[in-house]
Motif scaffolding. Sequence first.
Motif, mmCIF file in Angstrom:
data_model
loop_
_atom_site.group_PDB
_atom_site.id
_atom_site.type_symbol
_atom_site.label_atom_id
_atom_site.label_comp_id
_atom_site.label_asym_id
_atom_site.label_seq_id
_atom_site.Cartn_x
_atom_site.Cartn_y
_atom_site.Cartn_z
ATOM 1 N N GLY A 22 17.124 17.719 41.315
ATOM 2 C CA GLY A 22 17.935 16.536 41.999
ATOM 3 C C GLY A 22 19.029 16.891 42.618
ATOM 4 N N GLY A 23 20.060 16.083 43.048
ATOM 5 C CA GLY A 23 21.287 16.129 43.651
ATOM 6 C C GLY A 23 22.426 17.305 42.656
ATOM 7 N N LEU A 24 22.103 17.052 41.362
ATOM 8 C CA LEU A 24 22.814 18.363 40.878
ATOM 9 C C LEU A 24 22.838 19.635 41.204
ATOM 10 C CD1 LEU A 24 24.647 19.179 38.289
ATOM 11 C CD2 LEU A 24 22.443 19.590 36.852
ATOM 12 N N ILE A 173 30.621 14.930 35.031
ATOM 13 C CA ILE A 173 29.339 13.976 34.617
ATOM 14 C C ILE A 173 28.456 13.460 36.024
ATOM 15 C CG2 ILE A 173 28.788 12.015 33.678
ATOM 16 C CD1 ILE A 173 31.332 12.360 32.039
ATOM 17 N N HIS A 174 27.446 14.080 35.935
ATOM 18 C CA HIS A 174 26.483 13.703 37.170
ATOM 19 C C HIS A 174 25.501 12.641 36.592
ATOM 20 C CE1 HIS A 174 27.412 17.231 39.815
ATOM 21 N NE2 HIS A 174 27.857 17.890 38.395
ATOM 22 N N ASN A 175 25.600 12.247 35.791
ATOM 23 C CA ASN A 175 24.578 11.298 34.954
ATOM 24 C C ASN A 175 24.856 10.943 33.694
ATOM 25 O OD1 ASN A 175 22.500 9.722 34.378
ATOM 26 N ND2 ASN A 175 21.093 10.436 35.933
ATOM 27 N N GLN A 176 25.541 9.619 33.445
ATOM 28 C CA GLN A 176 25.931 9.440 31.822
ATOM 29 C C GLN A 176 24.654 9.161 31.236
ATOM 30 O OE1 GLN A 176 28.975 9.593 30.883
ATOM 31 N NE2 GLN A 176 29.367 7.965 29.479
ATOM 32 N N THR A 310 12.505 10.342 46.272
ATOM 33 C CA THR A 310 13.262 10.304 45.419
ATOM 34 C C THR A 310 12.521 10.733 44.160
ATOM 35 O OG1 THR A 310 13.882 8.584 43.799
ATOM 36 C CG2 THR A 310 11.975 8.224 44.685
ATOM 37 N N ARG A 311 13.368 11.315 43.135
ATOM 38 C CA ARG A 311 12.632 11.241 41.669
ATOM 39 C C ARG A 311 12.139 9.869 41.091
ATOM 40 N NH1 ARG A 311 16.149 11.555 37.701
ATOM 41 N NH2 ARG A 311 18.201 11.222 39.013
ATOM 42 N N LEU A 312 10.835 9.967 40.727
ATOM 43 C CA LEU A 312 10.273 8.610 40.092
ATOM 44 C C LEU A 312 10.820 8.469 38.781
ATOM 45 C CD1 LEU A 312 7.056 8.658 42.178
ATOM 46 C CD2 LEU A 312 9.017 7.346 42.614
ATOM 47 N N GLN A 315 15.865 4.915 36.696
ATOM 48 C CA GLN A 315 17.382 4.828 37.349
ATOM 49 C C GLN A 315 17.260 4.650 38.725
ATOM 50 O OE1 GLN A 315 19.113 8.597 37.558
ATOM 51 N NE2 GLN A 315 20.376 8.186 39.058
ATOM 52 N N LYS A 316 16.074 5.057 39.310
ATOM 53 C CA LYS A 316 15.993 4.896 41.045
ATOM 54 C C LYS A 316 15.392 3.605 41.534
ATOM 55 C CE LYS A 316 17.654 8.896 41.847
ATOM 56 N NZ LYS A 316 18.786 9.090 42.345
ATOM 57 N N GLY A 317 15.223 2.489 40.443
ATOM 58 C CA GLY A 317 14.861 1.327 40.742
ATOM 59 C C GLY A 317 13.459 1.329 41.035
ATOM 60 N N PHE A 388 21.360 2.471 38.907
ATOM 61 C CA PHE A 388 22.679 2.985 38.878
ATOM 62 C C PHE A 388 22.598 4.118 39.731
ATOM 63 C CE2 PHE A 388 20.774 4.720 35.274
ATOM 64 C CZ PHE A 388 21.088 5.960 35.115
ATOM 65 N N GLU A 389 23.768 4.714 40.381
ATOM 66 C CA GLU A 389 23.568 5.854 41.070
ATOM 67 C C GLU A 389 25.061 6.454 41.003
ATOM 68 O OE1 GLU A 389 21.705 8.392 41.868
ATOM 69 O OE2 GLU A 389 20.508 6.899 43.064
ATOM 70 N N PRO A 390 25.069 7.421 40.222
ATOM 71 C CA PRO A 390 26.562 8.208 39.959
ATOM 72 C C PRO A 390 26.993 8.494 41.484
ATOM 73 C CG PRO A 390 24.953 8.988 38.431
ATOM 74 C CD PRO A 390 24.235 8.036 39.329
ATOM 75 N N CYS A 391 26.188 9.240 42.400
ATOM 76 C CA CYS A 391 26.755 9.218 43.712
ATOM 77 C C CYS A 391 25.844 9.140 44.570
ATOM 78 C CB CYS A 391 27.399 10.831 43.642
ATOM 79 S SG CYS A 391 27.759 11.036 45.643
ATOM 80 N N GLY A 392 24.540 9.798 44.536
ATOM 81 C CA GLY A 392 23.540 9.765 45.321
ATOM 82 C C GLY A 392 23.785 10.656 46.701
ATOM 83 N N LEU A 393 22.935 11.574 46.983
ATOM 84 C CA LEU A 393 23.072 12.386 48.077
ATOM 85 C C LEU A 393 21.984 11.906 49.293
ATOM 86 C CD1 LEU A 393 23.369 15.809 46.182
ATOM 87 C CD2 LEU A 393 25.386 14.443 47.236
ATOM 88 N N ALA A 394 20.915 11.421 48.852
ATOM 89 C CA ALA A 394 19.859 11.000 49.757
ATOM 90 C C ALA A 394 20.362 10.084 50.524
ATOM 91 C CB ALA A 394 18.718 10.515 49.145
HETATM 92 C C1 GLC Z 1 22.883 13.138 39.631
HETATM 93 C C2 GLC Z 1 22.948 11.577 39.986
HETATM 94 C C3 GLC Z 1 23.114 11.455 41.515
HETATM 95 C C4 GLC Z 1 24.184 12.584 42.118
HETATM 96 C C5 GLC Z 1 23.935 13.810 41.574
HETATM 97 C C6 GLC Z 1 24.807 14.802 42.167
HETATM 98 O O1 GLC Z 1 21.650 13.309 39.683
HETATM 99 O O2 GLC Z 1 21.855 10.866 39.577
HETATM 100 O O3 GLC Z 1 23.707 10.126 41.877
HETATM 101 O O4 GLC Z 1 24.234 12.364 43.496
HETATM 102 O O5 GLC Z 1 23.791 14.015 40.270
HETATM 103 O O6 GLC Z 1 26.121 14.555 41.621
#
Ligand code: GLC
Length: 492
Positions: A22-24, A173-176, A310-312, A315-317, A388-394
Motif C-alpha cells: 500500500g501507501g507505505l 507511524i503509517h498505521n497505528q 484499495t486494499r480490501l 480500515q478501508k470501510g 480511519f486513514e492515517p494519510c491516504g495517497l489514493a
Molecule cells: C498506511 C496508511 C495510509 C498512508 C500510508 C502511507 O498504509 O493506511 O493512510 O497513506 O500508510 O503513509
Amino acid sequence: MEPSALKVLLVASECAPYAKCGGLGDVVASLPKALRQQGVDARIVMPLYASIAKEKYQLQPEPPVRVLCGNGEVNGCGVWRGQADGDVPIGFVEHDRYFARTGIYDDNGYEFGDNAFRFGLLGMAAMQICRDRDWLPDVVHGHDWPTAVLMPQVHAWRKAGLPSGRTASVLTIHNQSYQGYYHPSAMGYLGLGAEFFTPDGIEAWGKINLLKGGINFADAITTVSPTYAREIMSEPGGQGLAMYLQRRSDDFEGILNGADYDIWNPETDRRIPANYRAESLIGKQTCKRELQAERGLQEDPAVPLFGIVTRLASQKGTGLMREALPWALNEMNMQLVALGSGNADDEEFFRWLARTYPGRVSAEIGYSEDLAHRIQAGADFFLMPSLFEPCGLAQMYALRYGTLPVVHATGGLEDTIEQYNPDEGRGTGFKFYSPTGQAFHDTIGWAVSTWYDRPSHVTQMREQAMRVRFDWETSAQRYLAIYRRVVARQRN
Ligand code: GLC
Ligand code: ADP
C-alpha cells in the motif's frame, strides 16, 4: 553528494516498485528521493523478498554481512545493491530462511509467526551493512511496527557505548492499528535485555509490542497527517497507545505525505489511453470511454462512473461499502469500477456485486498498477469511505486526475479534501462525518445529484482538484528539520 551531507538511512519492509502492499511502499520510495534533492545523503535498506527479481532491477552483489544477534546467534546475510528512483542507493538484505517468501508479512492472510525475528534481523543487518562500509548514518528512520524495533535497539547500543548508538532514531507511524505483538522469547534475539520488557518499554499485555517500543524509545516520532496525529493521541484512535504518544507529544508531529507527480500525472502518464490537463479535459472523456469498454460497462458518457482502488481491509470501510453500494446502485443511475484484493469475504462481495449489476459494475480482484492508473483517469468520482486513514495517497492521486473523492472525513482524508460548497460550486470532493452506511449512501447520492443537476459545479471542482498539490519538497523539509533537531540533541 557533499561529504558533509547529513546521512539518513531509511529501513523499511516495503519500497515501491520492489515490494509494496500500500501507501507505505510509495512513501519509502518518494521521501528519500525528495531528501536527496535537499542535499541529504538518504539511502534505503529493505529485505530481498522472493518476489524481487534481481535481474529486472539490475541488483549487484556486495560482500555479505555477519549479523551478531542478541542471543549470540550469527546470521550470514547476502547484500545486494540497487539504484532506486531518484538515484537513491538501496540495499537488499538476503536471508533465505526469513525473506525468500512470496508474502511480505503473511501468506494469504496468515501472518508469519516469526515476523519479530525477520524484521528484527532486517534492522540489525541494515546497521551492520553501514558499519562494514564506514557509512554510519546520522539518523536511522524506521517505518511502522516492522522497523520500530530499531528504536529500542539503538537505545540499547547507545547505553552500551557502541558506535551504532551514536545514530539518532526517528519512527514514522503509517498505521497505528498494526502494532506487532510477539512472544517475549524474541527479546534475546533482538538484543533487548529484561530492562526493556516493562510497560514503559516494549511490554504490553505480557507480550512484546514492537510499535510501543518504537514510540517509547525513538528520538522523534512522526505520523502522516496532522489530523491522524491528533486522533491517535486519544483513544480509541490510539489503539491502546494514546497515553504513550501523549507523553512524547514534544517529540511527535503529523507531517502530510506528498504524492509523486512524476508517476501520478494525467499530463504525462503513459499507462492511460489519453493524456489531459485541467484546461482541457477531452482526454479524460477518452479515458472514461475506454475504461467502460475495457471493463464491460455500458459505454455511456452521461452516467457518472465511480472508482475504487484499495486494499480490501476493514480500515478501508469495506463494511460501509457492503451496506451502501447495493443500496445506491438500486436507486441511482451510476456505474462502479473496483480494483482491490485482501479480505476473502470482501473479495466475494465485489464479485457478487459485479454479477448482480452486469454492465454497471466491474470488479477486478487483484493488484494492478496499470489498472489503478486507468481507473484514476477514467472515473468521475473516487470512493474512499475509510473508517480511519492515517494519510491516504489514493485520494491525492484522484484529485490530480480530476476524479472527485467521496470520503469519510477522517485522518488525512479530512486534511486533503475540501468539502463541496453547493452555493459557490467550490470544493474538491464530498465528505461525510459519521462512519455509517447511511451517511456513505447519502453522500454518493449527493455526488450523483451534483453530476446530473449541477454539472458546471463538477467541472469547476475538477479544475480546482487538479490544481491541488501535495508536493514532497515541503514534507521533506519538515523531516529534515526533525533530523537536524534529533542529531543536535544526540551530539550534545
Ligand atoms: C498506511 C496508511 C495510509 C498512508 C500510508 C502511507 O498504509 O493506511 O493512510 O497513506 O500508510 O503513509
Ligand atoms: P494504504 O496504504 O492504507 O493502502 P494509501 O491510499 O496510502 O492507502 O495507498 C494505497 C496505494 O496502494 C495507492 O498507491 C493505491 O493505488 C495502491 N493500491 C491499493 N490497492 C491496489 C490494487 N489492488 N491494485 C493496485 N494498486 C493498489
